[in-house]
Design a protein around this motif. Structure first.
Motif, PDB file in Angstrom:
ATOM      1  N   GLU A 183       2.101   3.866   2.878  1.00 16.80           N
ATOM      2  CA  GLU A 183       2.361   3.865   3.363  1.00 16.80           C
ATOM      3  C   GLU A 183       3.908   3.678   3.612  1.00 16.80           C
ATOM      4  O   GLU A 183       4.017   2.444   3.687  1.00 16.80           O
ATOM      5  N   ARG A 225      -2.812   4.180  -2.585  1.00 13.61           N
ATOM      6  CA  ARG A 225      -2.840   2.349  -1.817  1.00 13.61           C
ATOM      7  C   ARG A 225      -2.377   2.209  -3.007  1.00 13.61           C
ATOM      8  O   ARG A 225      -2.159   0.693  -2.609  1.00 13.61           O
ATOM      9  N   GLU A 241       2.270  -3.688  10.820  1.00 17.73           N
ATOM     10  CA  GLU A 241       1.457  -2.583  10.913  1.00 17.73           C
ATOM     11  C   GLU A 241       1.617  -1.465  11.727  1.00 17.73           C
ATOM     12  O   GLU A 241       1.490  -2.013  12.650  1.00 17.73           O
ATOM     13  N   HIS A 294       0.871  -1.244   0.005  1.00 17.45           N
ATOM     14  CA  HIS A 294      -0.131  -0.258   0.073  1.00 17.45           C
ATOM     15  C   HIS A 294       1.279   1.357   0.077  1.00 17.45           C
ATOM     16  O   HIS A 294       1.461   1.633   0.627  1.00 17.45           O
ATOM     17  N   HIS A 305       2.604  -2.581   7.233  1.00 19.09           N
ATOM     18  CA  HIS A 305       2.054  -1.380   6.576  1.00 19.09           C
ATOM     19  C   HIS A 305       2.210  -0.645   7.247  1.00 19.09           C
ATOM     20  O   HIS A 305       2.999  -0.474   8.302  1.00 19.09           O
ATOM     21  N   THR A 306       0.780   0.971   7.276  1.00 18.94           N
ATOM     22  CA  THR A 306       0.949   1.648   8.689  1.00 18.94           C
ATOM     23  C   THR A 306      -0.886   1.199   8.555  1.00 18.94           C
ATOM     24  O   THR A 306      -1.658   0.893   8.167  1.00 18.94           O
TER      25      THR A 306
END
Ligand SMILES: [Zn+2]
Length: 548
Positions: free
Chosen positions: A107, A165, A295, A104, A205-206
């Motif tokens: 991120e 994204r 994440e 994504h 990810h974030t």
């Protein structure tokens, strides 16, 4: 060589040595901009090329995919032995581990942390991480999304400009692992998962979910059809150790990934419900391999997130470096179980979420109030009519984690599947996943279970370009003629879990759900359905067939 020339040569050698040792530290874009900016695709490539120039023997860059907009996607290979391709690994007696960032593309901290990691390994005393493993890094998996940088793409606490994204086609790459409609995920699965077979896959990810203090959150494979022993190993052994080491060595707090079950009452629990194979780390679990979803918490500032993400991947690599033999043994045993125990078993297709364990989260005191009528129109239904505001007052909550699953519905598997000749494209797709498919060269009669479709409910809302199907029907035992040109997919192979996941008609995330059979199951002039074009055969066919 005369004396003068000799002196000159020695001097030149000495100077080049000095310049090498005094070479300027290669900095990433955030390091150069006081963490105000993240790197573009070409800036990442410059960093990689410069680092490779300094370490041509330990760093290799290969390109495994091309994005829709024509950017080549790099795989960085770090090894003591100069490994450049999967076949080289054999001579090292080591095993590959894979870290991927930027799927994504908005991120961004994984993309920056992986670049810093490469520098630390090659130049800043962390070569120990290469002792027992080959490190594969994909720092920028979604370059098309990355370079569409704009203000307001993300609500993260920096950087100001970040990408989007989706990929160049408009797909969310982290929903594509079963259907493989994107060049990025198709190549990741076929060129890296199948060919390199990394013992672990880390996907960075974030996240912007519920408020808490810990900057890093994580999850293992969540797909409950995966091997239990591997899932338990992650929750009970590897992740707790990685978590502890991350705090002790790098001063970074971490917790399991999730969200409050009820935002008004945090103590009720913390839930991660993302268990479908369409997500990369779950998909990887269906292949009997370990995976970790990373994440990072978007309310933490950019610098804190890069530092947290970097500490986290180092903590993972320290663990794998010292446990690689144990992990490989566990995975080999999981492969063996998949070959022997999935055929003829009860395979789960629906689940309810259950408690994994209790843990403590560092969060805040929240203020809760009912929404006004105006607000009710503005917010989605899952807000349940309440506004929950975070205060600055810290509060710890001890709460149950709901990230495990209990099956509520099973289907009975047989020896394997027969794909009718109309499903050649599906056979090709299975091959891309690394699944063994046999082409049948003579007609024969066989006892099979045929799925008779009673109803298909397709989602009204389009999801990733699809109206996802939910099939209803029943299996009927029948003797049928299997035409020449059909395909046999045996469940006596290591990827049996993935095969059943993809081919079972009731699998909520299988190929039937993703519309692969719509063309043949829906009749043109009637509201009745044709039979599902994948039969379940009771025993291995004893006819002439060969690898497709
Ligand atoms: Zn993400």
């Amino acid at each position: 060589m005369n004396k003068r020339l000799k002196i000159l040569a020695v001097l030149l050698l000495f100077l080049s040595f000095i310049s090498l040792t005094k070479a300027e530290k290669l900095l990433t874009i955030p390091e150069k901009t006081n963490f105000e900016k993240t790197s573009t695709y070409s800036q990442v490539m410059d960093f990689l090329k410069n680092l490779k120039k300094r370490h041509p023997e330990k760093m290799h860059i290969s390109f495994f995919a091309e994005s829709t907009e024509g950017k080549k996607i790099p795989l960085v290979i770090l090894s003591e032995e100069g490994v450049a391709k999967p076949e080289d690994i054999r001579f090292t007696k080591k095993h590959p581990v894979l870290i991927m960032a930027n799927i994504h593309a908005g991120e961004v901290e994984g993309k920056e942390a992986t670049q810093i990691l490469m520098r630390e390994i090659l130049e800043e005393g962390r070569e120990d991480l290469l002792k027992n493993q080959i490190i594969l890094i994909i720092p920028i998996f979604n370059p098309d999304g990355n370079d569409k940088m704009a203000k307001g793409n993300r609500g993260d606490n920096g950087p100001e400009l970040a990408g989007v994204r989706y990929n160049g086609q408009g797909y969310d790459l982290n929903r594509d692992y079963i259907k493989l409609e994107t060049p990025e995920v198709k190549a990741l699965v076929n060129k890296i998962f199948v060919k390199w077979d990394p013992v672990i896959f880390v996907d960075m990810h974030t996240t912007d979910g519920s408020y808490h203090v810990e900057p890093v959150t994580y999850a293992p494979n969540m797909a409950p059809q995966g091997d239990d022993v591997l899932i338990n190993y992650m929750w009970k052994k590897m992740l707790p150790e990685v978590d502890k080491n991350l705090l002790k060595k790098y001063g970074v707090k971490s917790i399991p990934y999730g969200n409050f079950v009820d935002r008004r009452n945090p103590s009720k629990g913390w839930r991660n419900h993302a268990y479908l194979g369409r997500y990369g780390t779950c998909y990887y679990g269906l292949r009997n391999r370990l995976s970790i979803l990373d994440e990072n918490y978007s309310h933490a500032d950019f610098k804190t997130r890069v530092k947290g993400a970097l500490g986290f991947i180092k903590s993972i690599l320290e663990y794998t470096n010292s446990h690689i033999k144990e992990i490989v043994k566990l995975e080999n045993e999981a492969d063996r179980r998949a070959v022997e125990k999935i055929k003829n078993s009860d395979f789960p297709v629906d689940f309810k979420s259950i408690k994994t364990y209790d843990f403590t989260i560092e969060s805040y005191v929240f203020k809760v109030r009912k929404m006004t009528e105006e607000e009710k129109k503005k917010y989605p239904p899952w807000f349940k009519g309440y506004i929950v505001e975070k205060t600055d007052k810290l509060k710890n909550y001890k709460l149950p984690l709901f990230a495990s699953f209990k099956p509520t519905k099973f289907v009975k598997l047989t020896a394997g599947y027969i794909l009718l000749p109309s499903e050649k494209e599906v056979a090709r797709l299975l091959k891309l996943h690394g699944i063994n498919v046999q082409k049948i060269e003579e007609e024969f009669e066989a006892d099979v279970k045929v799925f008779k479709i009673k109803d298909i409910k397709s989602s009204k809302r389009i999801f990733q370009g699809h109206h996802l199907n939910k099939l209803e029907g029943e299996e009927i035992l029948k003797k049928v003629k299997i035409p020449r040109g059909s395909f046999y997919v045996s469940l006596s192979q290591p990827l049996s879990r993935l095969i059943a996941y993809m081919l079972e008609p009731l699998s909520p995330d299988g190929l039937a759900a993703w519309n692969f059979f719509d063309r043949v199951i829906v009749r043109e002039w009637s509201n009745k359905y044709r039979v599902y074009p994948v039969y379940k055969i009771l025993s291995e066919p004893k006819v002439y067939m060969h690898e497709f």
